[in-house]
Design an enzyme around this catalytic site. Structure first.
Site, PDB file in Angstrom:
ATOM      1  N   ARG A   1       0.870  -1.291  -0.038  1.00  0.00           N
ATOM      2  CA  ARG A   1       0.088  -0.156   0.133  1.00  0.00           C
ATOM      3  C   ARG A   1       1.125   1.077  -0.083  1.00  0.00           C
ATOM      4  NH1 ARG A   1      -2.511  -3.628   3.457  1.00  0.00           N
ATOM      5  NH2 ARG A   1      -4.258  -4.153   2.838  1.00  0.00           N
TER       6      ARG A   1
ATOM      7  N   LYS B   1       1.556  11.230 -10.985  1.00  0.00           N
ATOM      8  CA  LYS B   1       0.886  10.258 -11.862  1.00  0.00           C
ATOM      9  C   LYS B   1       1.819   9.053 -11.988  1.00  0.00           C
ATOM     10  CE  LYS B   1      -1.825  12.912 -14.609  1.00  0.00           C
ATOM     11  NZ  LYS B   1      -2.614  13.023 -16.166  1.00  0.00           N
TER      12      LYS B   1
ATOM     13  N   GLU C   1       7.483  19.218 -24.731  1.00  0.00           N
ATOM     14  CA  GLU C   1       6.668  19.489 -23.362  1.00  0.00           C
ATOM     15  C   GLU C   1       7.063  20.752 -22.917  1.00  0.00           C
ATOM     16  OE1 GLU C   1       4.158  17.778 -22.364  1.00  0.00           O
ATOM     17  OE2 GLU C   1       4.542  15.816 -22.991  1.00  0.00           O
TER      18      GLU C   1
ATOM     19  N   LYS D   1       5.069  23.170 -14.349  1.00  0.00           N
ATOM     20  CA  LYS D   1       4.152  22.158 -14.000  1.00  0.00           C
ATOM     21  C   LYS D   1       3.787  22.148 -12.445  1.00  0.00           C
ATOM     22  CE  LYS D   1       2.994  17.218 -14.670  1.00  0.00           C
ATOM     23  NZ  LYS D   1       3.365  16.064 -15.301  1.00  0.00           N
TER      24      LYS D   1
ATOM     25  N   GLU E   1      -6.440  16.273 -10.931  1.00  0.00           N
ATOM     26  CA  GLU E   1      -7.043  16.813 -12.339  1.00  0.00           C
ATOM     27  C   GLU E   1      -8.490  16.988 -12.353  1.00  0.00           C
ATOM     28  OE1 GLU E   1      -5.932  13.728 -15.203  1.00  0.00           O
ATOM     29  OE2 GLU E   1      -4.820  15.310 -16.304  1.00  0.00           O
TER      30      GLU E   1
ATOM     31  N   ARG F   1      -5.396  21.698 -13.995  1.00  0.00           N
ATOM     32  CA  ARG F   1      -4.456  20.637 -14.434  1.00  0.00           C
ATOM     33  C   ARG F   1      -4.845  20.348 -15.873  1.00  0.00           C
ATOM     34  NH1 ARG F   1      -1.703  15.905 -11.220  1.00  0.00           N
ATOM     35  NH2 ARG F   1      -0.351  15.195 -12.695  1.00  0.00           N
TER      36      ARG F   1
ATOM     37  N   ASN G   1      -2.823  19.550 -20.882  1.00  0.00           N
ATOM     38  CA  ASN G   1      -3.358  18.782 -21.909  1.00  0.00           C
ATOM     39  C   ASN G   1      -3.039  19.228 -23.326  1.00  0.00           C
ATOM     40  OD1 ASN G   1      -3.613  15.914 -21.641  1.00  0.00           O
ATOM     41  ND2 ASN G   1      -5.925  16.101 -22.284  1.00  0.00           N
TER      42      ASN G   1
ATOM     43  N   HIS H   1      -2.241  17.648 -26.372  1.00  0.00           N
ATOM     44  CA  HIS H   1      -2.615  16.261 -26.189  1.00  0.00           C
ATOM     45  C   HIS H   1      -3.671  15.399 -26.585  1.00  0.00           C
ATOM     46  CE1 HIS H   1       1.143  17.263 -23.921  1.00  0.00           C
ATOM     47  NE2 HIS H   1       1.393  16.076 -23.464  1.00  0.00           N
TER      48      HIS H   1
ATOM     49  N   HIS I   1      -2.376  12.567 -28.285  1.00  0.00           N
ATOM     50  CA  HIS I   1      -2.773  11.069 -28.076  1.00  0.00           C
ATOM     51  C   HIS I   1      -3.443  10.261 -28.693  1.00  0.00           C
ATOM     52  CE1 HIS I   1      -2.234  12.384 -23.361  1.00  0.00           C
ATOM     53  NE2 HIS I   1      -1.012  11.771 -23.862  1.00  0.00           N
TER      54      HIS I   1
ATOM     55  N   HIS J   1       6.335  10.746 -28.465  1.00  0.00           N
ATOM     56  CA  HIS J   1       5.213  11.354 -27.739  1.00  0.00           C
ATOM     57  C   HIS J   1       5.352  13.039 -28.334  1.00  0.00           C
ATOM     58  CE1 HIS J   1       2.512  12.459 -24.890  1.00  0.00           C
ATOM     59  NE2 HIS J   1       3.229  13.439 -24.164  1.00  0.00           N
TER      60      HIS J   1
HETATM   61  N1  LIG Z   1       3.470  10.061 -15.213  1.00  0.00           N
HETATM   62  C1  LIG Z   1       3.223  11.218 -16.074  1.00  0.00           C
HETATM   63  O1  LIG Z   1       2.691  12.154 -15.666  1.00  0.00           O
HETATM   64  C2  LIG Z   1       3.683  11.048 -17.326  1.00  0.00           C
HETATM   65  C3  LIG Z   1       3.774  12.596 -18.350  1.00  0.00           C
HETATM   66  C4  LIG Z   1       4.138  12.342 -19.598  1.00  0.00           C
HETATM   67  C5  LIG Z   1       4.765  11.071 -19.953  1.00  0.00           C
HETATM   68  N2  LIG Z   1       4.614   9.795 -19.281  1.00  0.00           N
HETATM   69  C6  LIG Z   1       5.176   8.734 -19.781  1.00  0.00           C
HETATM   70  O2  LIG Z   1       6.362   8.761 -19.886  1.00  0.00           O
HETATM   71  C7  LIG Z   1       6.646   7.615 -20.966  1.00  0.00           C
HETATM   72  C8  LIG Z   1       7.719   8.454 -22.067  1.00  0.00           C
HETATM   73  O3  LIG Z   1       8.841   8.792 -21.236  1.00  0.00           O
HETATM   74  P1  LIG Z   1      10.235   8.885 -22.059  1.00  0.00           P
HETATM   75  O4  LIG Z   1       9.801   9.576 -23.220  1.00  0.00           O
HETATM   76  O5  LIG Z   1      11.078   9.365 -21.038  1.00  0.00           O
HETATM   77  O6  LIG Z   1      10.400   7.389 -22.657  1.00  0.00           O
HETATM   78  P2  LIG Z   1      11.340   6.194 -22.183  1.00  0.00           P
HETATM   79  O7  LIG Z   1      11.414   5.962 -20.996  1.00  0.00           O
HETATM   80  O8  LIG Z   1      11.171   5.268 -23.070  1.00  0.00           O
HETATM   81  O9  LIG Z   1      12.915   6.715 -22.527  1.00  0.00           O
HETATM   82  C9  LIG Z   1      13.270   7.029 -24.077  1.00  0.00           C
HETATM   83  C10 LIG Z   1      14.500   6.456 -24.558  1.00  0.00           C
HETATM   84  O10 LIG Z   1      15.651   6.885 -23.845  1.00  0.00           O
HETATM   85  C11 LIG Z   1      16.543   6.032 -23.169  1.00  0.00           C
HETATM   86  N3  LIG Z   1      17.155   6.752 -22.091  1.00  0.00           N
HETATM   87  C12 LIG Z   1      16.654   7.171 -21.021  1.00  0.00           C
HETATM   88  N4  LIG Z   1      17.479   8.140 -20.493  1.00  0.00           N
HETATM   89  C13 LIG Z   1      18.561   8.056 -21.119  1.00  0.00           C
HETATM   90  C14 LIG Z   1      19.725   8.974 -21.080  1.00  0.00           C
HETATM   91  N5  LIG Z   1      20.153   9.561 -20.112  1.00  0.00           N
HETATM   92  N6  LIG Z   1      20.796   8.526 -22.192  1.00  0.00           N
HETATM   93  C15 LIG Z   1      20.402   7.556 -23.217  1.00  0.00           C
HETATM   94  N7  LIG Z   1      19.447   6.998 -23.230  1.00  0.00           N
HETATM   95  C16 LIG Z   1      18.310   7.188 -22.339  1.00  0.00           C
HETATM   96  C17 LIG Z   1      15.736   4.976 -22.772  1.00  0.00           C
HETATM   97  O11 LIG Z   1      16.203   3.640 -22.781  1.00  0.00           O
HETATM   98  C18 LIG Z   1      14.605   4.937 -23.963  1.00  0.00           C
HETATM   99  O12 LIG Z   1      15.029   4.115 -24.972  1.00  0.00           O
HETATM  100  C19 LIG Z   1       5.500   7.171 -21.508  1.00  0.00           C
HETATM  101  O13 LIG Z   1       5.259   5.927 -21.259  1.00  0.00           O
HETATM  102  C20 LIG Z   1       4.415   8.200 -21.118  1.00  0.00           C
HETATM  103  O14 LIG Z   1       3.162   7.518 -21.103  1.00  0.00           O
HETATM  104  C21 LIG Z   1       4.044   9.958 -17.902  1.00  0.00           C
HETATM  105 ZN   LIG Z   2       3.023  14.796 -22.803  1.00  0.00          ZN
END
Ligand SMILES: NC(=O)c1ccc[n+]([C@@H]2O[C@H](COP(=O)([O-])OP(=O)(O)OC[C@H]3O[C@@H](n4cnc5c(N)ncnc54)[C@H](O)[C@@H]3O)[C@@H](O)[C@H]2O)c1
Ligand SMILES: [Zn+2]
Length: 341
Positions: A93, A115, A157, A201, A211, A215, A219, A222, A226, A239
């Protein structure tokens, strides 16, 4: 970390790309600080954000007798942060969570706001929770090894934040977008730009943690972004590439609603036009994009709430798009992916 009274054990979660560059150094420095540390490596990419991977991580924590007062430390991008954060939120939990974001997107977006989520075969981020981390440790040095496409993705972003809430940051981006995207600015510059994006943010989220109201402006770009990502099948577009398209369309819609001064809309479009073009992707069928929009979990009462730009640094929400505007928006977004099949 000791200053946070984290005295228990630590499970570092990372992916195969990040482990050799930043994962092992994190493990070693935590061990040097006296922590007992285990490390879990997952395959890189969105395909790891599944219940199966979460279950394997729960299994690791159980087998290693982790308890509520021990910590999970995701070292990686948004995928690792979302998955390990979800496990931290639900194991016993809720256990301690310290994000160490290593992508620009994770530093300015996914590690902030509390999130956490995993994907379901029927949709992305459908299973999740609001779970605030105890700490976010953000080192801009990590961006040095980030591939350029991921840097531009995170920059989308940053531009979104500037457009909806920070006209001064927008000015800076007008001057420095290419240096940021190509990674030629100093670490001190990155600290300032990321700090500013984080502040945007944090300010918005702290007004509306779950949200229900303000908030929603996060979006911006997005709703269509999305839908395009979902319709194209996650993978062909980053993304950021999808939301640049979504933001261009959102600015056009704002103009048509006479809600944005044309001079501001032109400057917004000029900045967005400087992002590298995404790789060619066949435009998904309009009906498929509309279906993805209708499934958007942020819709209320079946309407597609839409965030519009009301000026540089200002955004607003319209409850639905009427009079053919939704169809216009879908076509405008699709047309940016290339000629219709
Ligand atoms: N929780 C939230 O509020 C929120 C907000 C936006 C996006 N997201 C989520 O985030 C995800 C996308 O995140 P992302 O774009 O970071 O993708 P990711 O985690 O897949 O990273 C992108 C790529 O970069 C590589 N990588 C990471 N750090 C590195 C570094 N320092 N040097 C070299 N390579 C590196 C990873 O291995 C991967 O191949 C999605 O699943 C999305 O849904 C969540
Ligand atoms: Zn986004």
């Amino acid at each position: 970390m000791k200053a946070l009274w984290l005295t228990g054990r630590i499970c570092v979660v990372t992916d195969a790309n990040v482990l050799p560059r930043w994962g092992w150094p994190a493990v070693e420095s935590l061990r040097a600080a006296g922590f007992e540390v285990t490390a879990v490596e997952l395959p890189a990419g969105e395909a790891s954000k599944t219940l199966q991977r979460a279950e394997a991580l729960y299994g690791h924590l159980i087998a290693n007798h982790f308890g509520r007062h021990d910590a999970v430390v995701p070292v990686g991008g948004g995928v690792i942060g979302d998955l390990a954060g979800f496990v931290a939120a639900t194991y016993h939990r809720g256990m301690a969570l310290v994000h160490v974001p290593t992508t620009l997107l994770a530093q300015v977006d996914s590690s902030i706001g509390g999130k956490v989520a995993i994907d379901h075969p029927l949709g992305k981020n459908l299973i999740g929770a609001f779970y605030a981390p105890h700490l976010v440790l953000c080192d801009v040095a990590a961006l040095e090894t980030l591939p350029a496409r991921d840097r531009w993705s995170g920059l989308a972003e940053v531009v979104k934040g500037a457009l909806i809430a920070d006209s001064e940051l927008f000015l800076r981006l007008e001057n420095e977008l290419e240096q940021l995207g190509n990674g030629t600015l100093s670490q001190a510059d990155w600290v300032e730009v990321i700090g500013r994006a984080v502040r945007i943010k944090v300010d918005i989220v702290s007004e509306d943690e779950e949200e229900d109201g303000r908030r929603v402006v996060l979006n911006f770009g997005h709703t269509l972004g999305h839908a395009l990502e979902a319709a194209a099948g996650y993978g062909p577009l980053t993304h950021g590439e999808a939301i640049v398209i979504g933001m261009r369309t959102a600015v056009e819609v704002s103009l048509r609603l006479h809600l944005c001064p044309p001079a501001d809309a032109s400057r917004a479009q000029a900045l967005l036009a400087r992002f590298p073009a995404p790789p060619p992707v066949p435009p998904p069928d309009a009906a498929v994009v509309r279906a993805a929009l209708a499934r958007d979990k942020k819709g209320v009462g079946g309407n597609v709430r839409f965030v519009i730009l009301s000026g540089l640094g200002k955004a607003d929400v319209v409850p639905s798009l009427e009079g053919g505007l939704l169809e216009f928006a879908v076509e405008h977004a699709r047309s940016q992916l290339g000629a219709s099949p």
